[in-house]
Design a protein around this motif. Structure first.
Motif, PDB file in Angstrom:
ATOM      1  N   HIS A  63       0.834  -1.198   0.000  1.00 34.99           N
ATOM      2  CA  HIS A  63       0.000   0.000   0.000  1.00 34.99           C
ATOM      3  C   HIS A  63       0.870   1.250   0.000  1.00 34.99           C
ATOM      4  N   TRP A 109       5.469   2.919  -2.139  1.00 41.13           N
ATOM      5  CA  TRP A 109       4.833   1.590  -2.089  1.00 41.13           C
ATOM      6  C   TRP A 109       5.604   0.710  -1.106  1.00 41.13           C
ATOM      7  N   ILE A 133      -3.955   4.042   0.373  1.00 38.31           N
ATOM      8  CA  ILE A 133      -4.361   3.466  -0.915  1.00 38.31           C
ATOM      9  C   ILE A 133      -3.790   2.054  -0.972  1.00 38.31           C
ATOM     10  N   GLY A 135      -3.199  -1.986  -2.382  1.00 40.79           N
ATOM     11  CA  GLY A 135      -3.089  -2.812  -3.579  1.00 40.79           C
ATOM     12  C   GLY A 135      -4.408  -3.479  -3.916  1.00 40.79           C
ATOM     13  N   ASP A 137      -7.407  -2.260  -3.860  1.00 41.15           N
ATOM     14  CA  ASP A 137      -8.229  -1.435  -4.739  1.00 41.15           C
ATOM     15  C   ASP A 137      -7.610  -1.268  -6.116  1.00 41.15           C
ATOM     16  N   LEU A 138      -6.288  -1.131  -6.176  1.00 39.92           N
ATOM     17  CA  LEU A 138      -5.637  -0.963  -7.467  1.00 39.92           C
ATOM     18  C   LEU A 138      -5.872  -2.172  -8.361  1.00 39.92           C
ATOM     19  N   THR A 142      -8.966  -1.837 -11.420  1.00 38.80           N
ATOM     20  CA  THR A 142      -8.415  -1.686 -12.772  1.00 38.80           C
ATOM     21  C   THR A 142      -8.916  -2.846 -13.632  1.00 38.80           C
TER      22      THR A 142
END
Length: 235
Positions: A63, A109, A133, A135, A137-138, A142
């Motif tokens: 994250h 990160w 933020i 990983g 959600d990423l 996407t």
């Protein structure tokens, strides 16, 4: 400290708090995170913290904190703090033991892995409420088609790989992870990367003498796997 208009003589001014009353995440009794921010103590300045408990091989998911740096202090046990340096394009792995710290600059990160049971970490932030933020959600937000097109991948395989990423993790691997059961049966010799016996970490002196330099890009735990967690919000 942060600019504050707090009336410190007010009856509502808060100066103490029990972190056990604000649990951010719990995987089980040995893997959990308590949290403290200005929302719990309204007299705080630019500081907040996570009180982290981990057992061997458990991971604080990859994250970033877009508004804060993070100083990770090891109270007990041992862990490896891993980060990607965006300037050198290098993955760095920093083993820490009681009394040692690792610093993660703002927006980098990173993730943490417990090396032994009963690991207790304190993550301190230079923000009254750190943003987060994940990983999780990423990867889940996407479209698989974008990953496939951008990196010339098989879209069906990408979609199949990412399909299980649907629920909150934060501390991984998930308790129901079948891959974790397979990895636990594998001997260290079956892995291409070196391991630390009994999940121990080198001392700071040995790390400074070149141990970390030699292995920092090859650090691996037999039980470790890429994990995705809860994100998309502030604490």
């Amino acid at each position: 400290m942060a600019v504050s208009y707090m009336d410190y003589s007010s009856p509502s001014a808060q100066f103490t708090y029990d972190l056990s009353n604000n649990q951010f995440f719990k995987k089980d009794d040995r893997n959990l995170i308590n949290f403290l921010s200005i929302n719990q103590i309204n007299t705080l300045g630019n500081v907040s913290l996570l009180d982290i408990y981990l057992s061997t091989g458990n991971v604080i998911e990859p994250h970033i904190h877009q508004n804060a740096s993070e100083l990770v202090y090891c109270i007990s046990g041992a862990a490896v703090v891993s980060l990607i340096n965006p300037f050198t394009k290098e993955l760095r792995n920093f083993p820490i033991q009681p009394g040692q710290v690792a610093n993660v600059p703002q927006g980098w990160w990173h993730y943490e892995v417990a090396s032994v049971d009963n690991t207790h970490l304190l993550a301190i932030f230079d923000a009254p409420v750190p943003e987060f933020i994940a990983g999780f959600d990423l990867l889940r937000l996407t479209p698989a088609s974008v990953f496939a097109h951008t990196y010339c991948l098989d879209e069906a395989k990408v979609k199949d790989t990412l399909a299980p990423i649907t629920k909150t993790v934060v501390i991984g691997p998930p308790s129901d992870c079948k891959m974790n059961q397979v990895r636990s049966k594998m001997a260290p010799a079956q892995h291409a990367n070196p391991t630390y016996s009994n999940h121990s970490v080198p001392s700071q002196s040995s790390y400074n003498q070149g141990y970390g330099q030699q292995h920092r890009q090859q650090y691996y735990y037999p039980q470790q796997q890429p994990v995705i967690g809860n994100g998309g919000y502030t604490f």
